[in-house]
Design a protein around this motif. Structure first.
Motif, PDB file in Angstrom:
ATOM      1  N   LEU A  51       0.865  -1.178   0.000  1.00 43.41           N
ATOM      2  CA  LEU A  51       0.000   0.000   0.000  1.00 43.41           C
ATOM      3  C   LEU A  51       0.903   1.230   0.000  1.00 43.41           C
ATOM      4  O   LEU A  51       1.716   1.414   0.908  1.00 43.41           O
ATOM      5  CB  LEU A  51      -0.911   0.002   1.230  1.00 43.41           C
ATOM      6  N   GLU A  52       0.779   2.058  -1.014  1.00 45.67           N
ATOM      7  CA  GLU A  52       1.653   3.225  -1.172  1.00 45.67           C
ATOM      8  C   GLU A  52       0.990   4.467  -0.596  1.00 45.67           C
ATOM      9  O   GLU A  52      -0.166   4.760  -0.897  1.00 45.67           O
ATOM     10  CB  GLU A  52       1.962   3.437  -2.652  1.00 45.67           C
ATOM     11  N   VAL A  53       1.764   5.180   0.233  1.00 52.03           N
ATOM     12  CA  VAL A  53       1.280   6.404   0.878  1.00 52.03           C
ATOM     13  C   VAL A  53       2.425   7.412   0.858  1.00 52.03           C
ATOM     14  O   VAL A  53       3.584   7.035   1.023  1.00 52.03           O
ATOM     15  CB  VAL A  53       0.859   6.135   2.341  1.00 52.03           C
TER      16      VAL A  53
ATOM     17  N   ARG B 205       7.615   8.840  -0.291  1.00 55.30           N
ATOM     18  CA  ARG B 205       6.909   7.590  -0.594  1.00 55.30           C
ATOM     19  C   ARG B 205       7.231   6.551   0.469  1.00 55.30           C
ATOM     20  O   ARG B 205       8.386   6.271   0.762  1.00 55.30           O
ATOM     21  CB  ARG B 205       7.344   7.086  -1.971  1.00 55.30           C
TER      22      ARG B 205
ATOM     23  N   THR C 141       5.755   2.509   1.713  1.00 56.44           N
ATOM     24  CA  THR C 141       4.844   1.408   1.411  1.00 56.44           C
ATOM     25  C   THR C 141       4.626   0.598   2.675  1.00 56.44           C
ATOM     26  O   THR C 141       5.501   0.488   3.531  1.00 56.44           O
ATOM     27  CB  THR C 141       5.341   0.494   0.263  1.00 56.44           C
TER      28      THR C 141
ATOM     29  N   CYS D 119      -7.401   0.334   4.107  1.00 59.97           N
ATOM     30  CA  CYS D 119      -6.469   1.093   3.263  1.00 59.97           C
ATOM     31  C   CYS D 119      -6.745   2.592   3.353  1.00 59.97           C
ATOM     32  O   CYS D 119      -5.807   3.395   3.458  1.00 59.97           O
ATOM     33  CB  CYS D 119      -6.555   0.625   1.813  1.00 59.97           C
ATOM     34  N   GLU D 120      -8.010   2.986   3.330  1.00 61.61           N
ATOM     35  CA  GLU D 120      -8.365   4.400   3.453  1.00 61.61           C
ATOM     36  C   GLU D 120      -7.924   4.964   4.791  1.00 61.61           C
ATOM     37  O   GLU D 120      -7.412   6.077   4.871  1.00 61.61           O
ATOM     38  CB  GLU D 120      -9.871   4.597   3.299  1.00 61.61           C
TER      39      GLU D 120
ATOM     40  N   LYS E 281      -4.164   5.576   4.802  1.00 60.29           N
ATOM     41  CA  LYS E 281      -3.823   6.800   4.058  1.00 60.29           C
ATOM     42  C   LYS E 281      -4.174   8.056   4.850  1.00 60.29           C
ATOM     43  O   LYS E 281      -3.373   8.995   4.936  1.00 60.29           O
ATOM     44  CB  LYS E 281      -4.542   6.812   2.713  1.00 60.29           C
ATOM     45  N   ASN E 282      -5.370   8.092   5.426  1.00 60.43           N
ATOM     46  CA  ASN E 282      -5.803   9.259   6.192  1.00 60.43           C
ATOM     47  C   ASN E 282      -4.942   9.471   7.439  1.00 60.43           C
ATOM     48  O   ASN E 282      -4.507  10.582   7.727  1.00 60.43           O
ATOM     49  CB  ASN E 282      -7.275   9.140   6.597  1.00 60.43           C
TER      50      ASN E 282
ATOM     51  N   GLY F 104      -1.293  10.377   6.507  1.00 64.26           N
ATOM     52  CA  GLY F 104      -1.241  11.696   5.887  1.00 64.26           C
ATOM     53  C   GLY F 104      -1.316  12.845   6.867  1.00 64.26           C
ATOM     54  O   GLY F 104      -0.858  13.957   6.572  1.00 64.26           O
TER      55      GLY F 104
END
Length: 124
Positions: A15-17, A33, A35, A63-64, A67-68, A71
């Motif tokens: 999973l890339e973030v 980047r 992962t 996954c969401e 990312k959240n 981030g």
């Protein structure tokens, strides 16, 4: 057969973030980047799901959330980020155990550096 042999696992691979992370201020200034490889042990066995998404750990939602969560953070160490993420996912989803490998692509002469953490839901 022991209960571990009957475990159902979910793997989320690479999973890339992009995140602000690093020790020098220069490194923190620009998103980098990362992962994530995640292994989740759901609270329910696959035998108990009855083919209903509402009973399963929704991996798209996981996954969401990754990312959240990532981030919004500005950690210096990947160890800190991986540990905080594990705690967040255990809190947010019906997961009893999680392993997270976080990879960072920062050194010029190596493919990546990584940290791996395994955490379990606290009883009680």
């Amino acid at each position: 057969m022991g209960s571990d042999e009957l475990d159902s696992l979910i793997h989320i691979q690479r999973l890339e973030v992009f995140a602000h992370i690093g020790v020098p201020d220069q490194e923190l200034a620009t998103p980098q980047r990362l992962t994530f490889n995640l292994t989740l042990w759901p609270m329910r066995s696959s035998l108990d799901l009855q083919d209903e998404i509402g009973r399963a750990v929704n991996y798209a939602s996981v996954c969401e959330e990754v990312k959240n969560f990532v981030g919004q953070r500005r950690d210096r160490l990947i160890e800190t980020l991986a540990d905080a993420l594990a705690a967040r996912l255990l809190e947010a989803f019906e997961i009893r155990r999680i392993t997270i490998e976080l990879r960072k692509y920062i050194l010029p002469d190596v493919e990546f550096v990584s940290v791996t953490v395994t955490r379990e839901r606290r009883e009680g």
